[in-house]
Write a protein that holds these residues in place. Structure first.
Motif, PDB file in Angstrom:
ATOM      1  N   LYS A  30      52.993 104.421  15.635  1.00  0.00           N
ATOM      2  CA  LYS A  30      54.142 105.154  15.694  1.00  0.00           C
ATOM      3  C   LYS A  30      55.282 104.325  16.323  1.00  0.00           C
ATOM      4  O   LYS A  30      56.301 104.081  15.648  1.00  0.00           O
ATOM      5  N   ILE A  31      55.147 103.949  17.683  1.00  0.00           N
ATOM      6  CA  ILE A  31      56.218 103.109  18.165  1.00  0.00           C
ATOM      7  C   ILE A  31      56.484 101.834  17.808  1.00  0.00           C
ATOM      8  O   ILE A  31      57.532 101.283  17.747  1.00  0.00           O
ATOM      9  N   GLU A  34      58.839 102.136  15.052  1.00  0.00           N
ATOM     10  CA  GLU A  34      60.027 102.380  15.211  1.00  0.00           C
ATOM     11  C   GLU A  34      60.600 101.135  15.721  1.00  0.00           C
ATOM     12  O   GLU A  34      62.115 100.978  15.301  1.00  0.00           O
ATOM     13  N   HIS A  38      64.080  98.989  13.546  1.00  0.00           N
ATOM     14  CA  HIS A  38      65.182  98.480  14.345  1.00  0.00           C
ATOM     15  C   HIS A  38      65.221  97.033  13.785  1.00  0.00           C
ATOM     16  O   HIS A  38      66.452  96.450  13.772  1.00  0.00           O
ATOM     17  N   ASN A  58      71.173 106.977  19.997  1.00  0.00           N
ATOM     18  CA  ASN A  58      70.282 107.105  19.001  1.00  0.00           C
ATOM     19  C   ASN A  58      69.285 105.973  18.812  1.00  0.00           C
ATOM     20  O   ASN A  58      68.956 105.605  17.760  1.00  0.00           O
ATOM     21  N   ASP A  60      65.433 104.462  19.711  1.00  0.00           N
ATOM     22  CA  ASP A  60      64.089 104.837  19.868  1.00  0.00           C
ATOM     23  C   ASP A  60      63.794 104.397  21.471  1.00  0.00           C
ATOM     24  O   ASP A  60      64.184 103.628  21.718  1.00  0.00           O
ATOM     25  N   GLU A  61      62.680 105.012  21.737  1.00  0.00           N
ATOM     26  CA  GLU A  61      62.584 104.808  23.435  1.00  0.00           C
ATOM     27  C   GLU A  61      62.068 103.255  23.534  1.00  0.00           C
ATOM     28  O   GLU A  61      62.349 102.689  24.492  1.00  0.00           O
TER      29      GLU A  61
END
Length: 238
Positions: A30-31, A34, A38, A58, A60-61
């Protein structure tokens, strides 16, 4: 104790944890998705070897953490990717109740341990070999142990160190700082190389606990390091 290897594209995780069914692979996938989204919109994020300006809104971590760490370490964001994935994976495990987890991602380690562990120092140094290790005492808070080398691995380094290992409360930041200092392991001889890297490291002391630099016949340290012990057989973690 649960042992697992997780391979997703360029991410190669070795996990030792007191949790057996935390679905860490799914979380890492999942990460990484993300991060890929980007990069698709911001190619400089992938290619830059210098820190980039960013707007924290806005994001993602994983992306925000890489921007923040690379800015502090004065390196490109991707210099922090392995340590960031290790850090976020460990946080995920802790949030699921783990008190003992070691996440090793290509030599960049994030850990929390309710018993003492040994962490091998892999440098291939002609004198020290791979027979020394940090003894990490029991701790309740996460710790990062990240290494960069000008001679080992696929990461870009502009120096010629055997290894530069940074210990920090943030594995993401430790990864970036290891790259930053390893870039400075240059000079006419081994002593100069280590000295130049140590001088660089002095500028970042607020961000780490300790640094170990190994280059040919010279070793340098900054800050406070765990006890270094002799290890008969090299292991990243045991």
């Amino acid at each position: 104790m649960h042992f697992e290897e997780i391979d997703i594209d360029q991410t190669h995780i070795r996990l030792k944890s007191d949790l057996g069914n935390a679905n860490l692979k799914q979380y890492i996938f999942k990460i990484r998705q993300e991060l890929k989204r980007h990069i698709a919109k911001n190619p400089d994020f992938l290619l830059s070897i210098e820190a980039l300006k960013y707007n924290s809104e806005n994001l993602d971590e994983i992306v925000l953490k890489m921007y923040e760490s690379s800015s502090k370490a004065d390196v490109g964001p991707m210099a922090c990717v392995a340590g960031t994935i290790s850090e976020m994976s460990l946080d995920y495990l802790i949030n699921n109740g783990s008190t003992y987890s070691i996440v090793e991602n290509g030599g960049d380690i994030a850990l929390v341990n309710d018993e003492d562990v040994l962490c091998g120092i892999y440098s291939n140094n002609k004198i020290l070999g791979n027979n020394i290790a940090f003894k990490i005492k029991t701790r309740k808070k996460p710790l990062g142990i990240c290494t960069s080398s000008g001679k080992i691995g696929h990461s870009i380094s502009f120096g010629s160190s055997d290894s530069v290992t940074v210990i920090s409360k943030s594995p993401s930041l430790a990864d970036g700082l290891a790259t930053r200092m390893a870039n400075e392991v240059n000079g006419e001889n081994s002593e100069d190389k280590v000295s130049n890297a140590l001088e660089c490291g002095e500028n970042y002391k607020e961000f780490f606990d300790g640094v170990l630099i190994i280059s040919d016949e010279n070793v340098g340290t900054i800050g406070k390091l765990p006890k270094i012990v002799e290890s008969d057989e090299f292991n990243i973690i045991h």
